[in-house]
Scaffold this active site. Sequence first.
Site, PDB file in Angstrom:
ATOM      1  N   ARG A  75     -49.333 -83.437 -52.672  1.00 34.54           N
ATOM      2  CA  ARG A  75     -48.984 -82.420 -53.672  1.00 34.54           C
ATOM      3  C   ARG A  75     -49.578 -82.863 -55.011  1.00 34.54           C
ATOM      4  O   ARG A  75     -49.199 -83.918 -55.532  1.00 34.54           O
ATOM      5  CB  ARG A  75     -47.459 -82.276 -53.761  1.00 34.54           C
ATOM      6  CG  ARG A  75     -46.970 -81.224 -54.740  1.00 34.54           C
ATOM      7  CD  ARG A  75     -45.440 -81.155 -54.700  1.00 34.54           C
ATOM      8  NE  ARG A  75     -44.916 -80.129 -55.587  1.00 34.54           N
ATOM      9  CZ  ARG A  75     -44.625 -80.337 -56.869  1.00 34.54           C
ATOM     10  NH1 ARG A  75     -44.782 -81.537 -57.412  1.00 34.54           N
ATOM     11  NH2 ARG A  75     -44.153 -79.346 -57.613  1.00 34.54           N
ATOM     12  N   LYS A 126     -47.884 -89.258 -61.921  1.00 33.95           N
ATOM     13  CA  LYS A 126     -46.565 -89.800 -62.244  1.00 33.95           C
ATOM     14  C   LYS A 126     -46.658 -91.103 -63.021  1.00 33.95           C
ATOM     15  O   LYS A 126     -47.692 -91.775 -63.032  1.00 33.95           O
ATOM     16  CB  LYS A 126     -45.726 -89.939 -60.974  1.00 33.95           C
ATOM     17  CG  LYS A 126     -45.313 -88.559 -60.463  1.00 33.95           C
ATOM     18  CD  LYS A 126     -44.337 -88.586 -59.320  1.00 33.95           C
ATOM     19  CE  LYS A 126     -43.894 -87.153 -58.988  1.00 33.95           C
ATOM     20  NZ  LYS A 126     -43.059 -87.089 -57.781  1.00 33.95           N
TER      21      LYS A 126
END
Length: 299
Positions: free
Chosen positions: A276, A242
Amino acid sequence: MAIGEPATIDFATLYPGWRPRWRLRTRSLQFGVIPRLMGIVNVTPDSFSDGGRFFDPSAAIDQGLELADDGADILDIGGESTRPYSEPITADEELRRVMPVIEALAAKTSLPISIDTSKSQVAAEAIAAGAEIVNDVTGLSGDPRMAPLAAGTDVAVCVMHMRGTPQTMQDDPRYGDVVHEIHQYLAERRDAMLAAGIDRERICLDPGIGFGKTHEHNLALMAGCHTFHDLECPLLAGHSRKGFLGKLVRDRLAGRDYVTAGAAVALALQGVQIVRVHNVRAVREALLGFFAGGGFNQR
């Protein structure tokens, strides 16, 4: 301690409320010192990291099998991008994308399959095809039929925090105390799931790193993940590749797998049960190396 043998950490003592297992639809996942790895399969043309690479069903199936070979514990299949400012798609289009992939991976691997969706119609068909988990970025609040579906099928649920929608979540997100406010939200959503008839042992909570948060908010959440254990549900963190991690390495996209792996170690030390990730092999090897090397070895 033998090479490859993880150090022992008593998370239940360190973090009261820490849970050692997650009940799925037909089985349970047990947790230990090394988090379980949820491998990401984006069957989309526009996801932020790998959009388009696995849009073709055969490519997505191959990717799922590769993640399984690399050591994934769960395969998370999604057909709708939730990156900032992404456009929603219809349930029919989402089903067209994900169902061939779910059906094939359910037949070719024994790993539990998660459907990443906020639509009950998509979740229902995925469950019928073998999905064990519904991973919903709206915290099962976006579709009023989702919680009753989960309760009626005994599917496991992952309840995530997101401020706004993917189209609005990065429009000046503000919090007084980001960790406290998200803790309060997840407590409320957990209680709503319990009231809907979903067993506590089937509920996993996700603070929603990257969803309606600034760079500073995301760093605070990373550092504060251990505070969510008192909600007495397994925790999932989805930090992989991210943008806030990109900033730490001067936004070099090619380097985000390394910083993702380092952050996964930090989450593991806080007892986060599931991470994840896109690159399962890199994260798994980083975790194995850290703990086998004596990381946080209690004496």
